[in-house]
Design a protein around this motif. Structure first.
Motif, PDB file in Angstrom:
ATOM      1  N   ILE A  25      -9.421 -34.808  26.605  1.00 32.66           N
ATOM      2  CA  ILE A  25      -8.352 -34.679  27.320  1.00 32.66           C
ATOM      3  C   ILE A  25      -6.997 -34.890  26.370  1.00 32.66           C
ATOM      4  N   CYS A  26      -7.000 -35.999  25.484  1.00 33.52           N
ATOM      5  CA  CYS A  26      -5.857 -35.806  24.571  1.00 33.52           C
ATOM      6  C   CYS A  26      -6.195 -36.562  23.344  1.00 33.52           C
ATOM      7  N   CYS A  27      -6.984 -37.412  23.171  1.00 28.85           N
ATOM      8  CA  CYS A  27      -7.213 -38.371  22.200  1.00 28.85           C
ATOM      9  C   CYS A  27      -8.844 -38.336  21.791  1.00 28.85           C
ATOM     10  N   GLY A  28      -9.398 -37.139  21.914  1.00 27.20           N
ATOM     11  CA  GLY A  28     -10.781 -37.068  21.571  1.00 27.20           C
ATOM     12  C   GLY A  28     -11.820 -37.292  22.549  1.00 27.20           C
ATOM     13  N   PRO A  29     -12.946 -36.884  22.153  1.00 32.28           N
ATOM     14  CA  PRO A  29     -14.063 -37.127  23.280  1.00 32.28           C
ATOM     15  C   PRO A  29     -14.632 -38.650  23.450  1.00 32.28           C
ATOM     16  N   PRO A  30     -15.222 -38.818  24.683  1.00 33.61           N
ATOM     17  CA  PRO A  30     -15.713 -40.333  24.798  1.00 33.61           C
ATOM     18  C   PRO A  30     -17.017 -40.461  23.815  1.00 33.61           C
ATOM     19  N   SER A  31     -17.202 -41.579  23.631  1.00 33.91           N
ATOM     20  CA  SER A  31     -18.547 -42.014  23.101  1.00 33.91           C
ATOM     21  C   SER A  31     -19.778 -41.440  23.556  1.00 33.91           C
ATOM     22  N   GLU A  32     -20.791 -41.095  22.781  1.00 29.11           N
ATOM     23  CA  GLU A  32     -22.047 -40.774  23.372  1.00 29.11           C
ATOM     24  C   GLU A  32     -22.988 -42.083  23.405  1.00 29.11           C
ATOM     25  N   LYS A  33     -22.638 -43.246  22.943  1.00 31.85           N
ATOM     26  CA  LYS A  33     -23.511 -44.219  22.935  1.00 31.85           C
ATOM     27  C   LYS A  33     -24.042 -44.611  24.163  1.00 31.85           C
ATOM     28  N   PRO A  34     -23.206 -44.807  25.204  1.00 35.67           N
ATOM     29  CA  PRO A  34     -24.057 -45.101  26.661  1.00 35.67           C
ATOM     30  C   PRO A  34     -25.392 -44.019  26.908  1.00 35.67           C
ATOM     31  N   VAL A  35     -24.937 -42.747  26.708  1.00 37.35           N
ATOM     32  CA  VAL A  35     -26.256 -41.693  26.791  1.00 37.35           C
ATOM     33  C   VAL A  35     -27.184 -42.006  25.821  1.00 37.35           C
ATOM     34  N   ILE A  36     -26.813 -41.897  24.745  1.00 38.73           N
ATOM     35  CA  ILE A  36     -27.881 -42.251  23.794  1.00 38.73           C
ATOM     36  C   ILE A  36     -28.864 -43.500  23.930  1.00 38.73           C
ATOM     37  N   SER A  37     -28.112 -44.653  24.207  1.00 39.87           N
ATOM     38  CA  SER A  37     -28.930 -45.989  24.366  1.00 39.87           C
ATOM     39  C   SER A  37     -29.799 -45.954  25.855  1.00 39.87           C
ATOM     40  N   TYR A  38     -29.216 -44.846  26.990  1.00 49.08           N
ATOM     41  CA  TYR A  38     -30.129 -44.685  27.926  1.00 49.08           C
ATOM     42  C   TYR A  38     -31.346 -43.965  27.433  1.00 49.08           C
ATOM     43  N   LEU A  39     -31.146 -42.868  26.675  1.00 51.46           N
ATOM     44  CA  LEU A  39     -32.252 -41.949  26.260  1.00 51.46           C
ATOM     45  C   LEU A  39     -33.245 -42.583  25.230  1.00 51.46           C
ATOM     46  N   LYS A  40     -32.844 -43.553  24.553  1.00 48.42           N
ATOM     47  CA  LYS A  40     -33.679 -44.521  23.878  1.00 48.42           C
ATOM     48  C   LYS A  40     -34.422 -45.573  24.828  1.00 48.42           C
ATOM     49  N   GLN A  41     -33.739 -45.876  25.646  1.00 53.79           N
ATOM     50  CA  GLN A  41     -34.497 -46.875  26.593  1.00 53.79           C
ATOM     51  C   GLN A  41     -35.547 -46.105  27.558  1.00 53.79           C
ATOM     52  N   PHE A  42     -34.982 -44.787  27.757  1.00 56.98           N
ATOM     53  CA  PHE A  42     -36.222 -43.912  28.618  1.00 56.98           C
ATOM     54  C   PHE A  42     -37.159 -43.606  27.822  1.00 56.98           C
ATOM     55  N   LYS A  43     -37.189 -43.335  26.441  1.00 55.85           N
ATOM     56  CA  LYS A  43     -38.249 -42.960  25.677  1.00 55.85           C
ATOM     57  C   LYS A  43     -39.097 -44.367  25.361  1.00 55.85           C
ATOM     58  N   LYS A  44     -38.726 -45.374  25.268  1.00 54.41           N
ATOM     59  CA  LYS A  44     -39.371 -46.307  25.083  1.00 54.41           C
ATOM     60  C   LYS A  44     -39.951 -47.096  26.465  1.00 54.41           C
ATOM     61  N   LYS A  45     -39.604 -46.843  27.502  1.00 51.39           N
ATOM     62  CA  LYS A  45     -39.964 -47.216  28.651  1.00 51.39           C
ATOM     63  C   LYS A  45     -41.252 -46.223  29.336  1.00 51.39           C
ATOM     64  N   ASN A  46     -40.991 -45.106  28.965  1.00 50.11           N
ATOM     65  CA  ASN A  46     -42.138 -43.799  29.158  1.00 50.11           C
ATOM     66  C   ASN A  46     -43.227 -43.710  28.218  1.00 50.11           C
ATOM     67  N   GLN A  47     -43.047 -44.663  26.906  1.00 48.39           N
ATOM     68  CA  GLN A  47     -43.882 -44.654  25.954  1.00 48.39           C
ATOM     69  C   GLN A  47     -43.995 -43.142  25.318  1.00 48.39           C
ATOM     70  N   LEU A  48     -42.972 -42.435  25.180  1.00 48.10           N
ATOM     71  CA  LEU A  48     -42.981 -40.936  24.592  1.00 48.10           C
ATOM     72  C   LEU A  48     -42.877 -41.121  23.054  1.00 48.10           C
ATOM     73  N   LYS A  49     -43.624 -40.284  22.213  1.00 50.37           N
ATOM     74  CA  LYS A  49     -43.757 -40.296  20.957  1.00 50.37           C
ATOM     75  C   LYS A  49     -42.348 -39.801  20.437  1.00 50.37           C
ATOM     76  N   SER A  50     -41.767 -38.982  20.922  1.00 54.24           N
ATOM     77  CA  SER A  50     -40.413 -38.303  20.754  1.00 54.24           C
ATOM     78  C   SER A  50     -39.595 -37.559  21.833  1.00 54.24           C
ATOM     79  N   LEU A  51     -38.375 -37.740  21.662  1.00 57.05           N
ATOM     80  CA  LEU A  51     -37.348 -37.141  22.800  1.00 57.05           C
ATOM     81  C   LEU A  51     -36.571 -36.246  21.852  1.00 57.05           C
ATOM     82  N   GLU A  52     -36.653 -34.898  21.774  1.00 58.51           N
ATOM     83  CA  GLU A  52     -35.663 -34.171  20.897  1.00 58.51           C
ATOM     84  C   GLU A  52     -34.170 -34.021  21.492  1.00 58.51           C
TER      85      GLU A  52
END
Length: 135
Positions: A32-59
């Motif tokens: 909006i004016c001062c840069g985009p928000p951080s991607e950390k909440p989404v990335i931490s959710y994706l890491k948690q999802f990968k671990k919980k579902n025992q996926l080898k990789s998530l592209e």
């Protein structure tokens, strides 16, 4: 001769199967004016999802250079997921993005865009500024 043929076959196999997904979910980070928000909440959710579902990789791919203030997109590959896993991933991403947008400062912080109905094919991606997400 056998070693050369085996090495060539292995190289071709790795090159052919290096790009696993053909369909991606798109998560956009706008400013909006001062840069985009951080991607950390989404990335931490994706890491948690990968671990919980025992996926080898998530592209996860990132596309930078979308605007003057550092706007970017994340693309999450969904081809290796089952139908149930994909629906749980979409629900979790919607909740994470909604939570992140609700906690932002209204006038100065960017916004995260996610539409579960939008599926981007590999042929639609701009390969020029697309890289694998590594953090």
């Amino acid at each position: 001769m056998k070693k050369t043929a085996l090495t060539a076959a292995l190289f071709c196999f790795a090159l052919f199967y290096s790009q696993k997904s053909q369909n991606y979910l798109q998560i956009g980070y706008a400013s909006i004016c001062c840069g985009p928000p951080s991607e950390k909440p989404v990335i931490s959710y994706l890491k948690q999802f990968k671990k919980k579902n025992q996926l080898k990789s998530l592209e996860i791919l990132v596309q930078n250079g979308m605007g003057r203030e550092g706007e970017f997109n994340l693309y999450v590959g969904t081809d290796q997921l089952t139908r149930n896993q994909k629906s749980r991933l979409v629900r979790g991403l919607m909740a994470t993005v909604s939570n992140q947008n609700n906690k932002r400062e209204q006038n100065s912080s960017g916004i995260v865009n996610f539409d579960s109905a939008v599926v981007v094919n590999q042929s639609e991606l701009n390969i020029k500024n697309l890289t694998i997400y590594k953090k």
